[in-house]
Design a protein around this motif. Sequence first.
Motif, PDB file in Angstrom:
ATOM      1  N   LYS A  12       0.825  -1.207   0.000  1.00 55.60           N
ATOM      2  CA  LYS A  12       0.000   0.000   0.000  1.00 55.60           C
ATOM      3  C   LYS A  12       0.859   1.256   0.000  1.00 55.60           C
ATOM      4  CE  LYS A  12      -2.593  -0.969   3.569  1.00 55.60           C
ATOM      5  NZ  LYS A  12      -3.669  -0.810   4.587  1.00 55.60           N
ATOM      6  N   ILE A  13       1.956   1.234   0.762  1.00 56.24           N
ATOM      7  CA  ILE A  13       2.862   2.395   0.795  1.00 56.24           C
ATOM      8  C   ILE A  13       3.451   2.647  -0.586  1.00 56.24           C
ATOM      9  CG2 ILE A  13       5.072   3.231   1.684  1.00 56.24           C
ATOM     10  CD1 ILE A  13       4.410   1.831   4.322  1.00 56.24           C
ATOM     11  N   ARG A  14       3.856   1.602  -1.272  1.00 61.87           N
ATOM     12  CA  ARG A  14       4.489   1.770  -2.574  1.00 61.87           C
ATOM     13  C   ARG A  14       3.488   2.160  -3.653  1.00 61.87           C
ATOM     14  NH1 ARG A  14       8.823  -3.032  -3.281  1.00 61.87           N
ATOM     15  NH2 ARG A  14       9.306  -1.777  -5.117  1.00 61.87           N
ATOM     16  N   LEU A  15       2.249   1.688  -3.510  1.00 59.94           N
ATOM     17  CA  LEU A  15       1.222   2.080  -4.476  1.00 59.94           C
ATOM     18  C   LEU A  15       0.858   3.559  -4.331  1.00 59.94           C
ATOM     19  CD1 LEU A  15      -1.163  -1.021  -4.434  1.00 59.94           C
ATOM     20  CD2 LEU A  15       0.372  -0.309  -6.285  1.00 59.94           C
ATOM     21  N   LYS A  16       0.984   4.096  -3.122  1.00 59.57           N
ATOM     22  CA  LYS A  16       0.678   5.502  -2.889  1.00 59.57           C
ATOM     23  C   LYS A  16       1.848   6.412  -3.261  1.00 59.57           C
ATOM     24  CE  LYS A  16      -2.543   4.585   0.924  1.00 59.57           C
ATOM     25  NZ  LYS A  16      -2.789   4.737   2.389  1.00 59.57           N
ATOM     26  N   ASP A  17       3.018   5.821  -3.460  1.00 57.00           N
ATOM     27  CA  ASP A  17       4.216   6.601  -3.811  1.00 57.00           C
ATOM     28  C   ASP A  17       4.166   6.945  -5.300  1.00 57.00           C
ATOM     29  OD1 ASP A  17       6.697   7.682  -4.267  1.00 57.00           O
ATOM     30  OD2 ASP A  17       7.815   6.068  -3.286  1.00 57.00           O
ATOM     31  N   THR A 234      12.659   0.878   1.541  1.00 59.58           N
ATOM     32  CA  THR A 234      11.534   0.712   2.461  1.00 59.58           C
ATOM     33  C   THR A 234      12.006   0.170   3.806  1.00 59.58           C
ATOM     34  OG1 THR A 234      10.030   0.279   0.607  1.00 59.58           O
ATOM     35  CG2 THR A 234       9.311  -0.424   2.778  1.00 59.58           C
ATOM     36  N   ILE A 235      12.896  -0.811   3.758  1.00 62.73           N
ATOM     37  CA  ILE A 235      13.416  -1.404   4.990  1.00 62.73           C
ATOM     38  C   ILE A 235      14.306  -0.408   5.734  1.00 62.73           C
ATOM     39  CG2 ILE A 235      14.833  -3.269   5.915  1.00 62.73           C
ATOM     40  CD1 ILE A 235      13.950  -4.962   3.528  1.00 62.73           C
ATOM     41  N   PHE A 268       4.801  -6.749  -5.126  1.00 59.55           N
ATOM     42  CA  PHE A 268       4.799  -5.556  -5.971  1.00 59.55           C
ATOM     43  C   PHE A 268       5.504  -5.837  -7.297  1.00 59.55           C
ATOM     44  CE2 PHE A 268       6.236  -1.470  -7.550  1.00 59.55           C
ATOM     45  CZ  PHE A 268       5.093  -0.680  -7.396  1.00 59.55           C
ATOM     46  N   THR A 269       6.577  -6.625  -7.246  1.00 58.03           N
ATOM     47  CA  THR A 269       7.303  -6.965  -8.472  1.00 58.03           C
ATOM     48  C   THR A 269       6.441  -7.797  -9.410  1.00 58.03           C
ATOM     49  OG1 THR A 269       9.380  -6.973  -7.212  1.00 58.03           O
ATOM     50  CG2 THR A 269       9.413  -8.013  -9.371  1.00 58.03           C
ATOM     51  N   VAL A 270       5.722  -8.767  -8.863  1.00 57.16           N
ATOM     52  CA  VAL A 270       4.810  -9.579  -9.680  1.00 57.16           C
ATOM     53  C   VAL A 270       3.728  -8.698 -10.281  1.00 57.16           C
ATOM     54  CG1 VAL A 270       3.078 -11.402  -9.616  1.00 57.16           C
ATOM     55  CG2 VAL A 270       5.256 -11.720  -8.437  1.00 57.16           C
TER      56      VAL A 270
END
Length: 404
Positions: A12-17, A234-235, A268-270
Amino acid sequence: MSMFTIAWKDIKIRLKDRKSFITLLLMPIILTAILGSALSGVFNENGSLPDLTAGVVANSQDELTDQFLQDTLQGKELKESIAVKKFSSEPDLKKAIEDGKVDAGLVFPDRWGEALLKGEIEPVKMLKDPGKDIQFSILSTITQSFTNRVTTVSAASRVVGNELTSAVPVSNQNLESAGTMKDLSGKLTEIADSKENGITSEKDGKEPLSGMQYYAAAMGAMFILFNTTMGAKTIIQERNTDTLARLMISPIRHSSIIGGKFLGTFSFTVLQFTVFVIATHFLFGVNWGSDVAQLVLLGIAYSISVSGLAMLLAGFMTEEKTVDSIGGIGVQVLALLGGSMIPLASFPEAMQQFAGIAPNKWALGGLLDIMNGTSWDTLTLPVTVLVLIGLASLWIGSLKLKLR
């Protein structure tokens, strides 16, 4: 369930980025459209041989040499693909190659053809442009094929002739050895003059890949590799804000935390791979092959590799800026090395072997094979290599993260 909760949070964090969305989803599609359209002419999409300009030095010609130059290199099968330019000396030929006027060259020894007929093999000296390996290989194969055919024919003629004259006296059997040898020589000459030159331009039943297909696979493999940087950042962000530390001291198992981080990048990669394949297929008509299962398998294997590398990077890096700089440069180097920018066939042989360290090289090779219609056995090596890279990187990265 903690592992899946952590993974879903990261997704969700990466989709909002917005930056991540543009970089990993839109940019590869845009670059595929640009490169696939602009460089489609680089790929020979009609299945014929690439154009080749061959330089020749043959100061002392004979019948066989003329036959090779005129009937083989300039025969009906190869005339449209190969142009022959004659030079008076080897230095002139070398200069033409250096100037880019000739792709590869042949320097014939004096009376080369006559020596071949006598069984005296004098090799033709071959010159090459370092950037024209494919053209050199074609010319070398044609020359070697012709040489082998002529030496085989001449050797057979000599052996049969010796047997005919020594096995049975001509006076006793009225054997017309001269006539027999003439007939044999004629039949063998027909074989030597055949149009099978070792290389033909016939199709193998598979349609050649288009420029759009190649750069769709190349851009997909390259931009998916950027997930190593995104996943590691992210980590590191959570480590610097002590979020990771709080997770470590919570009742959640360490393996669940590591697994959740890995699964977030993997998912996310898939997703990126799936969106890219569907978008390029419907927007640009890219044919990704007829076997969807093969495509899914390779996509999963590559995602495992990229996600593992993200964990490895996070284990050794502590600053986001360091990950951005090293990761960005590293991805570009791997993209170049793995053939995402320039086809690997354009590289020297040593560089092609060294490219095996790039995971995107295995992914790109597998994607191109799938597009061309391949068997499951062919995918065994790239899938195995990608999975092993991912699991080894995950293991090392998790050990480093455990110590922090």
